[in-house]
Design a protein around this motif. Structure first.
Motif, PDB file in Angstrom:
ATOM      1  N   ARG A 256      52.963  72.367  52.272  1.00  0.00           N
ATOM      2  CA  ARG A 256      53.468  73.575  51.613  1.00  0.00           C
ATOM      3  C   ARG A 256      53.224  73.487  50.107  1.00  0.00           C
ATOM      4  N   ARG A 257      52.841  74.604  49.495  1.00  0.00           N
ATOM      5  CA  ARG A 257      52.648  74.647  48.047  1.00  0.00           C
ATOM      6  C   ARG A 257      53.542  75.719  47.456  1.00  0.00           C
ATOM      7  N   CYS A 258      54.208  75.370  46.353  1.00  0.00           N
ATOM      8  CA  CYS A 258      55.203  76.257  45.760  1.00  0.00           C
ATOM      9  C   CYS A 258      55.159  76.154  44.234  1.00  0.00           C
ATOM     10  N   PRO A 259      55.596  77.203  43.543  1.00  0.00           N
ATOM     11  CA  PRO A 259      55.862  77.087  42.110  1.00  0.00           C
ATOM     12  C   PRO A 259      57.260  76.501  41.890  1.00  0.00           C
ATOM     13  N   VAL A 260      57.539  76.045  40.687  1.00  0.00           N
ATOM     14  CA  VAL A 260      58.822  75.384  40.444  1.00  0.00           C
ATOM     15  C   VAL A 260      60.006  76.344  40.600  1.00  0.00           C
ATOM     16  N   ASP A 261      59.780  77.625  40.408  1.00  0.00           N
ATOM     17  CA  ASP A 261      60.910  78.556  40.471  1.00  0.00           C
ATOM     18  C   ASP A 261      61.168  79.091  41.875  1.00  0.00           C
ATOM     19  N   ASP A 262      60.412  78.612  42.859  1.00  0.00           N
ATOM     20  CA  ASP A 262      60.613  79.089  44.232  1.00  0.00           C
ATOM     21  C   ASP A 262      60.166  78.002  45.213  1.00  0.00           C
ATOM     22  N   VAL A 263      60.911  76.897  45.239  1.00  0.00           N
ATOM     23  CA  VAL A 263      60.538  75.758  46.074  1.00  0.00           C
ATOM     24  C   VAL A 263      61.097  75.958  47.472  1.00  0.00           C
ATOM     25  N   ALA A 264      60.211  75.978  48.463  1.00  0.00           N
ATOM     26  CA  ALA A 264      60.614  76.139  49.861  1.00  0.00           C
ATOM     27  C   ALA A 264      60.887  74.763  50.443  1.00  0.00           C
ATOM     28  N   LEU A 265      62.163  74.437  50.624  1.00  0.00           N
ATOM     29  CA  LEU A 265      62.536  73.096  51.060  1.00  0.00           C
ATOM     30  C   LEU A 265      62.477  72.961  52.577  1.00  0.00           C
ATOM     31  N   PRO A 266      61.998  71.820  53.061  1.00  0.00           N
ATOM     32  CA  PRO A 266      62.113  71.535  54.501  1.00  0.00           C
ATOM     33  C   PRO A 266      63.588  71.318  54.863  1.00  0.00           C
ATOM     34  N   ASP A 267      63.878  71.355  56.144  1.00  0.00           N
ATOM     35  CA  ASP A 267      65.230  71.047  56.596  1.00  0.00           C
ATOM     36  C   ASP A 267      65.498  69.549  56.451  1.00  0.00           C
ATOM     37  N   GLY A 268      66.775  69.202  56.392  1.00  0.00           N
ATOM     38  CA  GLY A 268      67.171  67.803  56.454  1.00  0.00           C
ATOM     39  C   GLY A 268      67.092  67.082  55.126  1.00  0.00           C
TER      40      GLY A 268
ATOM     41  N   SER B 257      52.399  71.165  26.375  1.00  0.00           N
ATOM     42  CA  SER B 257      52.942  71.540  25.077  1.00  0.00           C
ATOM     43  C   SER B 257      54.406  71.153  24.923  1.00  0.00           C
ATOM     44  N   ASP B 258      55.104  70.948  26.047  1.00  0.00           N
ATOM     45  CA  ASP B 258      56.521  70.584  26.020  1.00  0.00           C
ATOM     46  C   ASP B 258      56.770  69.090  26.116  1.00  0.00           C
ATOM     47  N   LEU B 259      55.729  68.307  26.459  1.00  0.00           N
ATOM     48  CA  LEU B 259      55.928  66.872  26.655  1.00  0.00           C
ATOM     49  C   LEU B 259      54.704  66.114  26.133  1.00  0.00           C
ATOM     50  N   PRO B 260      54.725  65.725  24.855  1.00  0.00           N
ATOM     51  CA  PRO B 260      53.571  65.022  24.278  1.00  0.00           C
ATOM     52  C   PRO B 260      53.443  63.620  24.830  1.00  0.00           C
ATOM     53  N   GLY B 261      52.217  63.096  24.765  1.00  0.00           N
ATOM     54  CA  GLY B 261      51.982  61.709  25.125  1.00  0.00           C
ATOM     55  C   GLY B 261      51.660  61.462  26.581  1.00  0.00           C
ATOM     56  N   LEU B 262      51.473  62.505  27.372  1.00  0.00           N
ATOM     57  CA  LEU B 262      51.127  62.307  28.776  1.00  0.00           C
ATOM     58  C   LEU B 262      49.727  61.706  28.908  1.00  0.00           C
ATOM     59  N   LYS B 263      49.559  60.806  29.872  1.00  0.00           N
ATOM     60  CA  LYS B 263      48.240  60.226  30.112  1.00  0.00           C
ATOM     61  C   LYS B 263      47.279  61.250  30.694  1.00  0.00           C
ATOM     62  N   TYR B 264      47.802  62.161  31.515  1.00  0.00           N
ATOM     63  CA  TYR B 264      46.956  63.146  32.181  1.00  0.00           C
ATOM     64  C   TYR B 264      47.571  64.536  31.994  1.00  0.00           C
ATOM     65  N   PRO B 265      47.580  65.038  30.762  1.00  0.00           N
ATOM     66  CA  PRO B 265      48.261  66.305  30.480  1.00  0.00           C
ATOM     67  C   PRO B 265      47.528  67.491  31.090  1.00  0.00           C
ATOM     68  N   VAL B 266      48.305  68.484  31.493  1.00  0.00           N
ATOM     69  CA  VAL B 266      47.757  69.710  32.060  1.00  0.00           C
ATOM     70  C   VAL B 266      48.503  70.894  31.443  1.00  0.00           C
ATOM     71  N   GLY B 267      47.747  71.878  31.005  1.00  0.00           N
ATOM     72  CA  GLY B 267      48.349  73.076  30.434  1.00  0.00           C
ATOM     73  C   GLY B 267      48.669  74.119  31.488  1.00  0.00           C
ATOM     74  N   ASN B 268      49.119  75.263  31.010  1.00  0.00           N
ATOM     75  CA  ASN B 268      49.428  76.417  31.873  1.00  0.00           C
ATOM     76  C   ASN B 268      50.448  76.076  32.948  1.00  0.00           C
ATOM     77  N   GLY B 269      51.410  75.247  32.587  1.00  0.00           N
ATOM     78  CA  GLY B 269      52.421  74.840  33.547  1.00  0.00           C
ATOM     79  C   GLY B 269      53.813  75.294  33.163  1.00  0.00           C
ATOM     80  N   PRO B 270      54.800  74.914  33.965  1.00  0.00           N
ATOM     81  CA  PRO B 270      56.178  75.300  33.690  1.00  0.00           C
ATOM     82  C   PRO B 270      56.738  74.539  32.493  1.00  0.00           C
ATOM     83  N   SER B 271      57.739  75.110  31.888  1.00  0.00           N
ATOM     84  CA  SER B 271      58.360  74.485  30.735  1.00  0.00           C
ATOM     85  C   SER B 271      59.271  73.334  31.160  1.00  0.00           C
ATOM     86  N   TYR B 272      59.658  72.539  30.222  1.00  0.00           N
ATOM     87  CA  TYR B 272      60.645  71.480  30.420  1.00  0.00           C
ATOM     88  C   TYR B 272      61.885  72.071  31.079  1.00  0.00           C
ATOM     89  N   ASP B 273      62.398  73.166  30.521  1.00  0.00           N
ATOM     90  CA  ASP B 273      63.640  73.760  31.030  1.00  0.00           C
ATOM     91  C   ASP B 273      63.472  74.287  32.452  1.00  0.00           C
TER      92      ASP B 273
END
Length: 248
Positions: free
Chosen positions: A161-173, A187-203
């Motif tokens: 299953r693939r989901c965005p952070v604001d709508d995570v479809a959880l399995p049962d159990g 942009s919200d977390l400097p120093g990542l070894k493998y940074p990726v843009g266009n993602g969700p914010s820290y909050d």
């Protein structure tokens, strides 16, 4: 709150200062690794992690594990299973982590753990750890937006299953919740070894983690911190992030 710290990136021992934990109460998992291949070295280290996780779950504690890469999640899930808990996995990551040794062009082992959890090459790590592979539909991949072509092809044909952070479809159990901090926008977390843009914010990531934790179904929390300390940085953001996630 007791935290299990695995201060490694693969088999590389990292300084404890790489992990600004919110307090002194943590259990370090380290050992002299055998002179052998990388998978054997990881299995030797991760056996200790699995045993610690199993002991905590059996004792009625929800483990919180912090490490330098995503491979440790295999040990966490194996430990939860050893304790008799049949958990699914929720995988927050900017990357897919669904490469096999054959599909990876870089050979980076940290790009393979989720694929192994759902059954790929059990002889490498999941077999030695005694991990029972999960059916694909019991793996949830959250906000993976940086996929290699082979990963995109695999996921398109899989039941993961693939989901965005604001709508995570959880399995049962019960659940093992794995959070690779690089799921957060670079942009919200400097120093990542493998940074990726266009993602969700820290909050947004923190809010999503809190919603999942609030279900009461998380059997273990696993946090991967593939980062480095940029010159002149005082680790404040990383310390706040670990505190927020561990108390979520």
């Amino acid at each position: 709150m007791t935290i299990t710290l695995v201060p490694y990136h693969q088999d590389e021992r990292l300084p404890d200062s790489s992990f600004p934990l919110p307090g002194p109460d943590f259990i370090p998992v380290t050992r002299e690794l055998p002179e052998s291949g990388i998978w054997e070295r990881l299995a030797a280290l991760f056996e200790l992690v699995s045993a610690e996780v199993a002991d905590q779950v059996t004792g009625g504690t929800r483990p919180s594990v912090v490490s330098g890469d995503c491979l440790v999640a295999e040990a966490v899930l194996a430990g939860v299973q050893r304790a008799g808990v049949d958990a699914s996995i929720v995988w927050f990551d900017a990357h897919g982590d669904v490469h096999s040794p054959e599909s990876s062009t870089s050979g980076y082992l940290g790009g393979m753990p989720l694929r192994q959890i759902i059954g790929d090459h059990p002889e490498l790590l999941t077999g030695p750890l005694g991990l029972r592979p999960l059916p694909e539909e019991r793996a949830v991949l959250v906000d993976a937006r940086d996929l290699d072509p082979a990963e995109a092809e695999f996921l398109a044909a899989s039941k993961v299953r693939r989901c965005p952070v604001d709508d995570v479809a959880l399995p049962d159990g019960p659940l093992v919740l794995h959070v690779d901090v690089d799921v957060i926008d670079e942009s919200d977390l400097p120093g990542l070894k493998y940074p990726v843009g266009n993602g969700p914010s820290y909050d947004d990531v923190l809010a999503s983690v809190r919603r999942i934790m609030a279900t009461g179904r998380v059997a273990a929390l696993d946090i991967a911190c593939p980062w480095h300390l940029p010159e002149g940085d005082d680790n404040t953001v990383r310390a706040r992030l670990l505190s927020d996630l561990l108390t979520a």
